[in-house]
Motif scaffolding. Sequence first.
Motif, PDB file in Angstrom:
ATOM      1  N   ALA A  26      11.278  47.435   8.844  1.00 44.51           N
ATOM      2  CA  ALA A  26      10.811  48.247   9.975  1.00 44.51           C
ATOM      3  C   ALA A  26       9.707  47.472  10.679  1.00 44.51           C
ATOM      4  O   ALA A  26       9.345  46.369  10.264  1.00 44.51           O
ATOM      5  CB  ALA A  26      10.279  49.594   9.499  1.00 44.51           C
ATOM      6  N   VAL A  27       9.170  48.066  11.725  1.00 45.18           N
ATOM      7  CA  VAL A  27       7.952  47.550  12.345  1.00 45.18           C
ATOM      8  C   VAL A  27       6.789  48.391  11.847  1.00 45.18           C
ATOM      9  O   VAL A  27       6.870  49.626  11.815  1.00 45.18           O
ATOM     10  CB  VAL A  27       8.023  47.616  13.887  1.00 45.18           C
ATOM     11  N   TYR A  28       5.719  47.725  11.447  1.00 45.75           N
ATOM     12  CA  TYR A  28       4.552  48.411  10.906  1.00 45.75           C
ATOM     13  C   TYR A  28       3.385  48.246  11.870  1.00 45.75           C
ATOM     14  O   TYR A  28       3.061  47.128  12.297  1.00 45.75           O
ATOM     15  CB  TYR A  28       4.193  47.846   9.526  1.00 45.75           C
ATOM     16  N   PHE A  29       2.752  49.378  12.196  1.00 49.18           N
ATOM     17  CA  PHE A  29       1.615  49.382  13.113  1.00 49.18           C
ATOM     18  C   PHE A  29       0.358  49.823  12.383  1.00 49.18           C
ATOM     19  O   PHE A  29       0.386  50.794  11.623  1.00 49.18           O
ATOM     20  CB  PHE A  29       1.827  50.388  14.250  1.00 49.18           C
TER      21      PHE A  29
ATOM     22  N   GLY B 241      -2.155  48.806  17.192  1.00 46.59           N
ATOM     23  CA  GLY B 241      -1.867  47.392  17.268  1.00 46.59           C
ATOM     24  C   GLY B 241      -0.441  47.166  17.733  1.00 46.59           C
ATOM     25  O   GLY B 241       0.348  48.097  17.854  1.00 46.59           O
ATOM     26  N   ALA B 242      -0.097  45.904  17.978  1.00 45.27           N
ATOM     27  CA  ALA B 242       1.230  45.568  18.515  1.00 45.27           C
ATOM     28  C   ALA B 242       2.324  45.681  17.472  1.00 45.27           C
ATOM     29  O   ALA B 242       3.492  45.840  17.803  1.00 45.27           O
ATOM     30  CB  ALA B 242       1.210  44.167  19.109  1.00 45.27           C
ATOM     31  N   GLY B 243       1.962  45.578  16.197  1.00 40.93           N
ATOM     32  CA  GLY B 243       2.958  45.744  15.145  1.00 40.93           C
ATOM     33  C   GLY B 243       3.408  44.446  14.511  1.00 40.93           C
ATOM     34  O   GLY B 243       3.278  43.363  15.090  1.00 40.93           O
ATOM     35  N   THR B 244       3.925  44.551  13.316  1.00 44.57           N
ATOM     36  CA  THR B 244       4.528  43.440  12.569  1.00 44.57           C
ATOM     37  C   THR B 244       5.900  43.886  12.100  1.00 44.57           C
ATOM     38  O   THR B 244       6.052  44.977  11.555  1.00 44.57           O
ATOM     39  CB  THR B 244       3.677  43.073  11.335  1.00 44.57           C
ATOM     40  N   ARG B 245       6.897  43.024  12.333  1.00 44.07           N
ATOM     41  CA  ARG B 245       8.252  43.361  11.916  1.00 44.07           C
ATOM     42  C   ARG B 245       8.480  42.819  10.511  1.00 44.07           C
ATOM     43  O   ARG B 245       8.292  41.621  10.248  1.00 44.07           O
ATOM     44  CB  ARG B 245       9.274  42.764  12.882  1.00 44.07           C
ATOM     45  N   LEU B 246       8.884  43.684   9.614  1.00 39.26           N
ATOM     46  CA  LEU B 246       9.172  43.305   8.227  1.00 39.26           C
ATOM     47  C   LEU B 246      10.676  43.265   8.005  1.00 39.26           C
ATOM     48  O   LEU B 246      11.374  44.263   8.254  1.00 39.26           O
ATOM     49  CB  LEU B 246       8.532  44.315   7.262  1.00 39.26           C
TER      50      LEU B 246
END
Lengths: 112, 112
Positions: free
Chosen positions: B86-89, B103-108
């Motif tokens: 998922a994307v984590y914010f 925040g812009a998010g991180t894709r896992l």
Amino acid sequence: NAGVTQTPKFQVLKTGQSMTLQCAQDMNHNSMYWYRQDPGMGLRLIYYSASEGTTDKGEVPNGYNVSRLNKREFSLRLESAAPSQTSVYFCASSTQGEETQYFGPGTRLLVL
Amino acid sequence: GENVGLHLPTLSVQEGDNSIINCAYSNSASDYFIWYKQESGKGPQFIIDIRSNMDKRQGQRVTVLLNKTVKHLSLQIAATQPGDSAVYFCAENRNGGFKTIFGAGTRLFVKA
């Protein structure tokens, strides 16, 4: 208990057209929010309603208006849609300001 | 802020490994921090939160660490599963206000 619901799920508009995005929550929350999410970016706050009868601008309010119809419902209106408003719009609610926000499934808007 | 435009930071992990997602927050006065998970086509979903008077908080398979000295937040996911993709914010809030900053998010990505 449906949580936060949004309608429509998807909409295509032509430049200059108007539309209203609907949001409702059944959790008896005081506060409601409208965000937009653009590709690769986080959520940006458009407007919020701290409690029934009040609304305030967020980070990107230009081109939008809101109405807190009652405790359950918070609508977002685009009076004259522009291509820059192509985005995914999320409604959220919370018990009060800093508490956890619960999000709806989003409305995907394309403005041509 | 963490506006990285169209390209989200990406983390790829093997199923069963631990994941660590990092976030730099912007406001030293922020006192409440939240991690959200967003699966494709859905709205963000609350994972865990932490207040500024704590350094660490644990949930089920997740741990959040807060380092106020360097304004850094991290989310650790133990025994990462495919469903964690998922994307984590990260999000920050100050003084119980209504303007939570995302925040812009991180894709896992989780590799089977």
